[in-house]
Design a protein around this motif. Structure first.
Motif, mmCIF file in Angstrom:
data_model
loop_
_atom_site.group_PDB
_atom_site.id
_atom_site.type_symbol
_atom_site.label_atom_id
_atom_site.label_comp_id
_atom_site.label_asym_id
_atom_site.label_seq_id
_atom_site.Cartn_x
_atom_site.Cartn_y
_atom_site.Cartn_z
ATOM 1 N N TYR A 37 0.822 -1.208 0.000
ATOM 2 C CA TYR A 37 0.000 0.000 0.000
ATOM 3 C C TYR A 37 0.857 1.260 0.000
ATOM 4 O O TYR A 37 0.531 2.243 -0.672
ATOM 5 C CB TYR A 37 -0.942 -0.003 1.208
ATOM 6 N N SER A 38 1.944 1.236 0.750
ATOM 7 C CA SER A 38 2.832 2.407 0.755
ATOM 8 C C SER A 38 3.485 2.583 -0.613
ATOM 9 O O SER A 38 3.736 3.712 -1.049
ATOM 10 C CB SER A 38 3.906 2.254 1.840
ATOM 11 N N GLY A 39 3.747 1.465 -1.321
ATOM 12 C CA GLY A 39 4.297 1.568 -2.672
ATOM 13 C C GLY A 39 3.314 2.208 -3.637
ATOM 14 O O GLY A 39 3.675 3.082 -4.434
ATOM 15 N N TRP A 40 2.042 1.762 -3.563
ATOM 16 C CA TRP A 40 1.009 2.384 -4.404
ATOM 17 C C TRP A 40 0.917 3.888 -4.121
ATOM 18 O O TRP A 40 0.895 4.713 -5.042
ATOM 19 C CB TRP A 40 -0.356 1.735 -4.134
ATOM 20 N N ARG A 41 0.851 4.240 -2.838
ATOM 21 C CA ARG A 41 0.655 5.651 -2.476
ATOM 22 C C ARG A 41 1.846 6.506 -2.904
ATOM 23 O O ARG A 41 1.666 7.599 -3.461
ATOM 24 C CB ARG A 41 0.421 5.770 -0.967
ATOM 25 N N ALA A 42 3.046 6.028 -2.660
ATOM 26 C CA ALA A 42 4.230 6.829 -2.990
ATOM 27 C C ALA A 42 4.311 7.095 -4.492
ATOM 28 O O ALA A 42 4.593 8.221 -4.929
ATOM 29 C CB ALA A 42 5.490 6.114 -2.497
ATOM 30 N N GLN A 43 4.050 6.061 -5.280
ATOM 31 C CA GLN A 43 4.172 6.257 -6.724
ATOM 32 C C GLN A 43 3.023 7.097 -7.284
ATOM 33 O O GLN A 43 3.207 7.848 -8.244
ATOM 34 C CB GLN A 43 4.246 4.897 -7.423
ATOM 35 N N LEU A 44 1.839 6.990 -6.680
ATOM 36 C CA LEU A 44 0.744 7.837 -7.117
ATOM 37 C C LEU A 44 1.026 9.306 -6.829
ATOM 38 O O LEU A 44 0.655 10.193 -7.617
ATOM 39 C CB LEU A 44 -0.559 7.397 -6.436
ATOM 40 N N LEU A 81 -4.419 16.592 -21.095
ATOM 41 C CA LEU A 81 -4.561 15.156 -20.850
ATOM 42 C C LEU A 81 -3.587 14.683 -19.775
ATOM 43 O O LEU A 81 -3.935 13.854 -18.919
ATOM 44 C CB LEU A 81 -4.330 14.384 -22.150
ATOM 45 N N VAL A 82 -2.365 15.202 -19.808
ATOM 46 C CA VAL A 82 -1.387 14.831 -18.776
ATOM 47 C C VAL A 82 -1.836 15.362 -17.412
ATOM 48 O O VAL A 82 -1.691 14.686 -16.385
ATOM 49 C CB VAL A 82 0.008 15.354 -19.160
ATOM 50 N N MET A 83 -2.389 16.586 -17.375
ATOM 51 C CA MET A 83 -2.903 17.127 -16.112
ATOM 52 C C MET A 83 -4.044 16.261 -15.572
ATOM 53 O O MET A 83 -4.114 16.011 -14.358
ATOM 54 C CB MET A 83 -3.393 18.559 -16.316
ATOM 55 N N LEU A 84 -4.926 15.794 -16.445
ATOM 56 C CA LEU A 84 -6.011 14.910 -16.003
ATOM 57 C C LEU A 84 -5.451 13.615 -15.418
ATOM 58 O O LEU A 84 -5.983 13.080 -14.440
ATOM 59 C CB LEU A 84 -6.946 14.610 -17.168
ATOM 60 N N THR A 85 -4.380 13.103 -16.016
ATOM 61 C CA THR A 85 -3.734 11.902 -15.471
ATOM 62 C C THR A 85 -3.199 12.173 -14.075
ATOM 63 O O THR A 85 -3.369 11.361 -13.156
ATOM 64 C CB THR A 85 -2.594 11.451 -16.397
ATOM 65 N N GLY A 86 -2.541 13.316 -13.909
ATOM 66 C CA GLY A 86 -2.041 13.678 -12.584
ATOM 67 C C GLY A 86 -3.158 13.868 -11.579
ATOM 68 O O GLY A 86 -3.042 13.457 -10.412
ATOM 69 N N LEU A 87 -4.270 14.470 -12.003
ATOM 70 C CA LEU A 87 -5.401 14.668 -11.106
ATOM 71 C C LEU A 87 -6.022 13.329 -10.710
ATOM 72 O O LEU A 87 -6.386 13.122 -9.536
ATOM 73 C CB LEU A 87 -6.439 15.551 -11.801
ATOM 74 N N ALA A 118 -4.458 10.478 -10.530
ATOM 75 C CA ALA A 118 -3.522 9.860 -9.588
ATOM 76 C C ALA A 118 -3.678 10.455 -8.192
ATOM 77 O O ALA A 118 -3.617 9.735 -7.180
ATOM 78 C CB ALA A 118 -2.089 10.038 -10.097
ATOM 79 N N LEU A 119 -3.909 11.770 -8.118
ATOM 80 C CA LEU A 119 -4.077 12.418 -6.812
ATOM 81 C C LEU A 119 -5.351 11.936 -6.129
ATOM 82 O O LEU A 119 -5.363 11.679 -4.913
ATOM 83 C CB LEU A 119 -4.115 13.935 -7.009
ATOM 84 N N ILE A 120 -6.436 11.783 -6.885
ATOM 85 C CA ILE A 120 -7.692 11.290 -6.316
ATOM 86 C C ILE A 120 -7.530 9.855 -5.804
ATOM 87 O O ILE A 120 -7.995 9.509 -4.706
ATOM 88 C CB ILE A 120 -8.810 11.376 -7.365
ATOM 89 N N MET A 121 -6.854 9.016 -6.591
ATOM 90 C CA MET A 121 -6.635 7.629 -6.158
ATOM 91 C C MET A 121 -5.763 7.574 -4.910
ATOM 92 O O MET A 121 -5.978 6.752 -4.015
ATOM 93 C CB MET A 121 -6.009 6.832 -7.299
ATOM 94 N N PHE A 122 -4.763 8.461 -4.842
ATOM 95 C CA PHE A 122 -3.916 8.516 -3.637
ATOM 96 C C PHE A 122 -4.754 8.866 -2.411
ATOM 97 O O PHE A 122 -4.604 8.253 -1.341
ATOM 98 C CB PHE A 122 -2.809 9.538 -3.839
ATOM 99 N N LEU A 162 -6.791 5.823 -1.330
ATOM 100 C CA LEU A 162 -5.964 4.805 -0.677
ATOM 101 C C LEU A 162 -5.551 5.244 0.724
ATOM 102 O O LEU A 162 -5.497 4.433 1.651
ATOM 103 C CB LEU A 162 -4.715 4.519 -1.525
ATOM 104 N N ARG A 163 -5.269 6.516 0.882
ATOM 105 C CA ARG A 163 -4.860 6.994 2.199
ATOM 106 C C ARG A 163 -5.996 6.894 3.208
ATOM 107 O O ARG A 163 -5.804 6.510 4.364
ATOM 108 C CB ARG A 163 -4.374 8.450 2.100
ATOM 109 N N ARG A 164 -7.241 7.206 2.779
ATOM 110 C CA ARG A 164 -8.389 7.088 3.682
ATOM 111 C C ARG A 164 -8.666 5.632 4.043
ATOM 112 O O ARG A 164 -9.005 5.321 5.174
ATOM 113 C CB ARG A 164 -9.625 7.714 3.020
ATOM 114 N N GLN A 165 -8.489 4.728 3.066
ATOM 115 C CA GLN A 165 -8.788 3.321 3.323
ATOM 116 C C GLN A 165 -7.759 2.691 4.259
ATOM 117 O O GLN A 165 -8.073 1.775 5.037
ATOM 118 C CB GLN A 165 -8.836 2.542 2.014
ATOM 119 N N SER A 166 -6.505 3.149 4.182
ATOM 120 C CA SER A 166 -5.468 2.560 5.018
ATOM 121 C C SER A 166 -5.389 3.194 6.404
ATOM 122 O O SER A 166 -4.703 2.692 7.280
ATOM 123 C CB SER A 166 -4.102 2.702 4.336
ATOM 124 N N SER A 167 -6.075 4.349 6.600
ATOM 125 C CA SER A 167 -6.017 5.032 7.878
ATOM 126 C C SER A 167 -7.073 4.483 8.851
ATOM 127 O O SER A 167 -7.996 3.785 8.471
ATOM 128 C CB SER A 167 -6.237 6.530 7.680
#
Length: 490
Positions: free
Chosen positions: A428-435, A470-476, A478-482, A485-490
């Motif tokens: 989970y920390s790997g997913w979050r860090a890379q996101l 399109l690249v900004m949407l990809t970054g956004l 990734a931020l939403i998914m991060f 994941l942070r809420r689910q792991s907390s």
């Protein structure tokens, strides 16, 4: 069927996700090349002047003196310049000329959109090994599609009605997998089948009564599929006669081929071959007219006929989509993106279903580490390639190779980090860090693009704004998914 769909889908899906993602980017390969070469400032394709054609021919001859099999591509709506290209083992690269006066644009060295095309076509492993692997994976995907239909056919309609994207996590991933699989099933089957059939000769043994297939490089993005005529590079020592004016030859070829536009011009010591444009119709042909290089008279013409040939041309046309309008290319792009989501969600589902029973096993952890490298690492590497294009010095030696090395180094680092985190049971920390890194690079690319002053923001704005958006949407995303994941792991 469930076992077949799960294991074939996961093992082949790790690579197929990358193939579909880069194939989706290849829909706009020419536009990506223009973004990565902002020094080329033309918007509309002017008719090439006699002076520009003469200088393009001279540039081609100069390239051939270096034992490079160079050829000319004529201006088109998607690529409004003259290009003198040669195959370097992976991409078709070369000088970019102004179709008005023939001067060479000081364009930065880059593989451009051809990089994604080559990865999709052959995994950057050449037209023999790479194409064979991709074709075999296409067969695996057809197996996974068939078994998936058999599994879900009864529950397909209820699952569509009860789509719950914000429901419990396993249910939401399954719904995403099913909805993209059902809605885009015709596109998925069409692209997988046509791509496999096009390269099927590479994995089938030759018929004993037919000549063996000759190895040929992957077709250029402007010239897919491979030419049906074999043209070898002339030796540097060959005596070349002066080239007749190309303008009248192009006009004569258009008349003979009954085509609005021609696209490729190939030279041999005694002949000039002019090919019909790829975007002429749904049937992607290799019709051509051959002229004498000595005096420009017509030697022969080749127009493919017959039901079998036309069927193969239709398969090529459907897969490469060179005929398509801007709207249809966007539909191809969005459909390819949906199919990539289908495969990525399948990888996640495979892991989620087995986490409780196999979460502590080495094989499971390795599989999750590789999945992190595919689902987060690949977009991270793609955006890193765009960063490298803007940040590397323009005069740098081997600049194109440095861009490609940046792509693979970022991807390798992502895969290694994902594997280490998964093997330490901290996936989970790997997913979050890379996101987080993906979000930063995606949201930061437009800033880098603006700060480097690589192009005029009031000129040619469409291609730059579109890719940056399109690249900004990809970054956004990734931020939403991060955040989730942070809420689910907390």
């Amino acid at each position: 069927m469930g076992w077949l769909h799960s294991w074939v889908g996961f093992l082949a899906g790790l690579v197929l996700t990358c193939i579909f993602a880069t194939g989706t980017l290849s829909v706009f390969d020419k536009e990506i090349t223009q973004w990565m070469q902002p020094e080329v400032t033309l918007d509309h394709p002017p008719a090439p002047t006699p002076l520009a054609l003469q200088r393009a021919a001279e540039t081609t001859m100069a390239e051939q003196e270096k034992d490079l099999f160079a050829f000319i591509t004529l201006p088109s709506l998607r690529d409004p310049v003259l290009r003198v290209l040669h195959y370097d083992g992976h991409e078709f690269i070369g000088p970019v000329l102004d179709p008005v006066d023939g001067h060479i644009f000081p364009a930065r060295a880059t593989a451009g959109g051809q990089f994604f095309y080559d990865f999709h076509f052959a995994l950057r492993n050449g037209p023999v090994v790479g194409c064979t692997i991709v074709t075999l994976l296409g067969v695996c995907l057809l197996v996974a599609i068939g078994s998936g239909i058999a599994i879900h056919i009864k529950a397909m309609w209820p699952d569509l009605i009860l789509f719950r994207p914000f429901g419990p996590r396993p249910r939401a991933w399954l719904d995403a997998h099913l909805v993209t699989g059902v809605l885009f099933l015709p596109f998925l089957i069409m692209m997988t089948y046509t791509g496999t059939v096009i390269r099927a000769r590479g994995i089938l043994p030759p018929h004993p009564f037919l000549p063996a297939q000759q190895t040929e490089p992957p077709p250029p993005a402007a010239a897919s599929p491979p030419a049906k005529t074999n043209v070898s590079a002339p030796p540097a020592s060959a005596v070349r006669p002066p080239t007749p004016p190309l303008g009248p030859l192009i006009a004569q070829a258009q008349q003979i081929l009954q085509a609005e536009r021609c696209e490729l011009i190939l030279f041999s010591p005694t002949q000039i071959r002019i090919f019909r444009s790829d975007d002429a119709s749904l049937f992607l042909t290799r019709d051509l007219v051959t002229f004498s290089r000595a005096d420009g008279h017509v030697i022969s013409s080749f127009i493919q006929k017959g039901a079998a040939a036309r069927t193969l041309e239709l398969l090529h046309g459907l897969h490469y989509a060179r005929f398509s309008s801007a709207l249809l290319r966007w539909l191809y792009f969005l459909s390819g993106l949906a199919c990539t989501v289908l495969m990525g969600s399948g990888l996640v589902l495979f892991l989620m279903k087995r986490r409780k029973a196999s979460g502590q096993k080495i094989l499971f952890r390795t599989a999750e580490g590789l999945t992190i490298g595919v689902l987060v690492g690949l977009p991270l590497a793609v955006i890193g390639l765009f960063w490298a294009n803007r940040l590397l010095p323009l005069s740098m030696d081997a600049r194109m190779e440095a861009e490609i090395q940046a792509f693979f180094m970022l991807w390798a680092f992502s895969a290694l980090h994902g594997l280490i985190c998964a093997l330490r049971n901290t996936a989970y920390s790997g997913w979050r860090a890379q996101l987080v890194v993906l979000a930063f690079m995606g949201l930061g690319l437009p800033v880098v693009d603006g700060l480097t002053h690589s192009h005029g923001w009031l000129q040619d704005a469409g291609r730059y704004y579109t890719l940056d958006a399109l690249v900004m949407l990809t970054g956004l995303a990734a931020l939403i998914m991060f955040q989730k994941l942070r809420r689910q792991s907390s």
